[in-house]
Design an enzyme around this catalytic site. Structure first.
Site, short mmCIF file in Angstrom:
data_model
loop_
_atom_site.label_atom_id
_atom_site.label_comp_id
_atom_site.label_asym_id
_atom_site.label_seq_id
_atom_site.Cartn_x
_atom_site.Cartn_y
_atom_site.Cartn_z
N TRP A 130 -2.38 4.59 4.83
CA TRP A 130 -3.02 3.37 5.35
C TRP A 130 -3.07 3.44 6.88
O TRP A 130 -2.08 3.82 7.51
CB TRP A 130 -2.21 2.16 4.88
CG TRP A 130 -2.65 0.84 5.44
CD1 TRP A 130 -3.92 0.36 5.51
CD2 TRP A 130 -1.79 -0.15 6.02
NE1 TRP A 130 -3.91 -0.89 6.08
CE2 TRP A 130 -2.62 -1.23 6.41
CE3 TRP A 130 -0.42 -0.26 6.23
CZ2 TRP A 130 -2.13 -2.38 6.99
CZ3 TRP A 130 0.07 -1.41 6.81
CH2 TRP A 130 -0.77 -2.46 7.18
N ASP A 211 6.28 1.09 -0.35
CA ASP A 211 5.38 0.03 0.10
C ASP A 211 4.66 -0.50 -1.15
O ASP A 211 3.85 0.21 -1.76
CB ASP A 211 4.38 0.59 1.12
CG ASP A 211 3.51 -0.51 1.72
OD1 ASP A 211 3.66 -1.69 1.32
OD2 ASP A 211 2.69 -0.20 2.61
N ALA A 213 2.29 -3.13 -2.01
CA ALA A 213 1.35 -4.14 -1.51
C ALA A 213 0.39 -4.59 -2.60
O ALA A 213 -0.37 -5.54 -2.39
CB ALA A 213 0.57 -3.57 -0.33
N LYS A 246 -2.36 -9.70 -1.66
CA LYS A 246 -3.44 -9.41 -2.60
C LYS A 246 -3.20 -10.07 -3.95
O LYS A 246 -4.06 -10.76 -4.48
CB LYS A 246 -3.62 -7.90 -2.79
CG LYS A 246 -3.22 -7.05 -1.63
CD LYS A 246 -4.26 -7.01 -0.53
CE LYS A 246 -3.62 -6.41 0.71
NZ LYS A 246 -4.50 -5.87 1.70
#
Ligand code: LMR
Length: 397
Positions: A130, A211, A213, A246
């Site tokens: 990212w 991570d 997300a 999200k």
């Protein structure tokens, strides 16, 4: 004059795409940039269950006094339970969790802790990763390196190379892993690969920093954390950055958490004090609203079930869009393989676009993607799929 030495910076690789898109007056413009979910009308909805939880919260909330640097304790517990499932209870006394300013805040607090406790540590990130990982972690002062991850030819994970690389990393190296929905490639590890990786991580004494997300955006809330749970059950220490942007649609509420699983309860208790001090020194306390909403939703079985089914709807839409777009590409370029689109998970895929193609997409076709050529599948719709396919095929080599 202070600040007179500052030059104007180039736009952020992802947020700059949103700004450029907004500034484009073309009625035909299409935004495949920033990673936000969109419905068929192009809106980014707040899930109905989240709105219900929000309403219920407003009815009972009588104060907005400070919560403290660790943030919302109920949220911390429930969000870690969502991620770790049945493992959470057994690991509770070894886990220090701080509610943070979104997933970015979690990554940053994690990096600050790493630097404070082990200044020589190297955080290894996937190649590619990212666009904000390296700036976010690196500006905390930790050293960074990359490990092989993506195989551009197959558009899958370069797993052998990754495994081999992990097998050579010095003990104590930190490895940042995308728990699911790899950003930007869309190429995820399968269950067998997670298991082989966990073995190497354990044997080499590496420290995983996950991570997470996109829990619930790949396949479902449970499958998406299979790798995380495999690791948490096996390794003595792990960092986990969580985001509710999200899956709860809480983007602008900046709701996240950093959970650190330590070797023992005493270390976890010490870590918690450092988490609190780190937050206090950087921003003092996280905003409460999003966390209070998420905690309320997760604590209410009916709201939680409604939310999970809305999430499942978003996933099936993204999978259907992948099929749709792959079909449109294949119809235009039968000589090329686009099956990678349906193998990838989550919102993103790397479309194999170079900088010339990306520039041409923007200037000629008004289609916006970040400089790494990532496309946000959720930006595609029944209404624009023809234009998306025509435009991308027109700039492919
Ligand atoms: C993205 O990858 O587009 C999102 O995570 C939004 C961001 O902050 O970059």
């Amino acid at each position: 004059m202070i600040f007179a030495n500052l030059d104007k910076l180039p736009p952020d690789p992802i947020l700059g795409v949103t700004a450029a898109f907004r500034a484009d007056p073309s009625p035909d413009k299409i935004d495949l940039g920033v990673g936000v979910y969109r419905d068929d009308a192009g809106n980014t909805p707040v899930p109905a269950a989240v709105r219900d939880a929000e309403r219920a919260l407003l009815d009972v909330q009588t104060t907005k006094t400070y919560v403290g640097p660790m943030g919302n304790a109920e949220f911390n517990q429930r969000i870690v339970e969502l991620a770790l499932g049945p493992l959470a209870a057994g690991l509770e006394d070894r886990t220090a969790t701080i509610h943070t300013v979104g997933g970015c805040g979690a990554l940053r607090v994690g990096a600050e802790l790493i630097r404070a406790s082990w200044p020589d540590a190297i955080v290894n990130v996937s190649d590619p990763t990212w666009a904000n990982h390296e700036p976010l972690l690196g500006s905390a002062g930790v050293a960074l390196a990359r490990y092989p991850y993506y195989d551009a030819a197959s558009r899958g994970v370069a797993f052998e190379r990754m495994l081999e690389h992990f097998g050579r990393l010095p003990s104590g190296s930190i490895v940042l892993l995308h728990a699911c929905c790899h950003n930007p490639t869309g190429a995820d590890l399968d269950a067998g690969q997670w298991s082989a990786l966990a073995e190497v991580i354990e044997n080499r004494g590496l420290v995983p920093f996950l991570d997470l997300a996109y829990q619930g955006f790949g396949d479902d809330l449970e499958s998406d954390v299979l790798g995380l749970r495999l690791l948490a059950a096996r390794v003595p220490q792990l960092l986990l950055a969580l985001s509710c942007s999200k899956n709860f649609g809480l983007y602008r509420e900046r709701t996240g958490a950093l959970a650190v699983i330590a070797g023992n309860a005493a270390t976890a208790a010490a870590i918690a004090t450092h988490q609190a001090r780190t937050a206090r020194r950087m921003y003092s306390m996280p905003p409460d609203h999003g966390a209070a909403v998420a905690a309320r939703l997760l604590g209410d079985p009916a709201l939680r079930a409604a939310w999970a089914s809305e999430l499942a709807g978003m996933v099936s839409r993204m999978k259907a869009l992948r099929e749709l777009l792959a079909g449109h590409f294949a119809a235009r370029r039968p000589d090329r393989d686009f099956s990678w689109l349906t193998r990838h998970r989550g919102m993103f895929s790397l479309a194999g676009l170079d900088s010339t193609a990306i520039g041409e997409l923007r200037s000629t076709h008004h289609v916006y993607v970040p400089p790494d050529g990532r496309i946000n599948i959720a930006g595609v719709s029944e209404a624009n799929v023809d234009r998306v396919a025509d435009s991308i095929v027109a700039v492919l080599d």
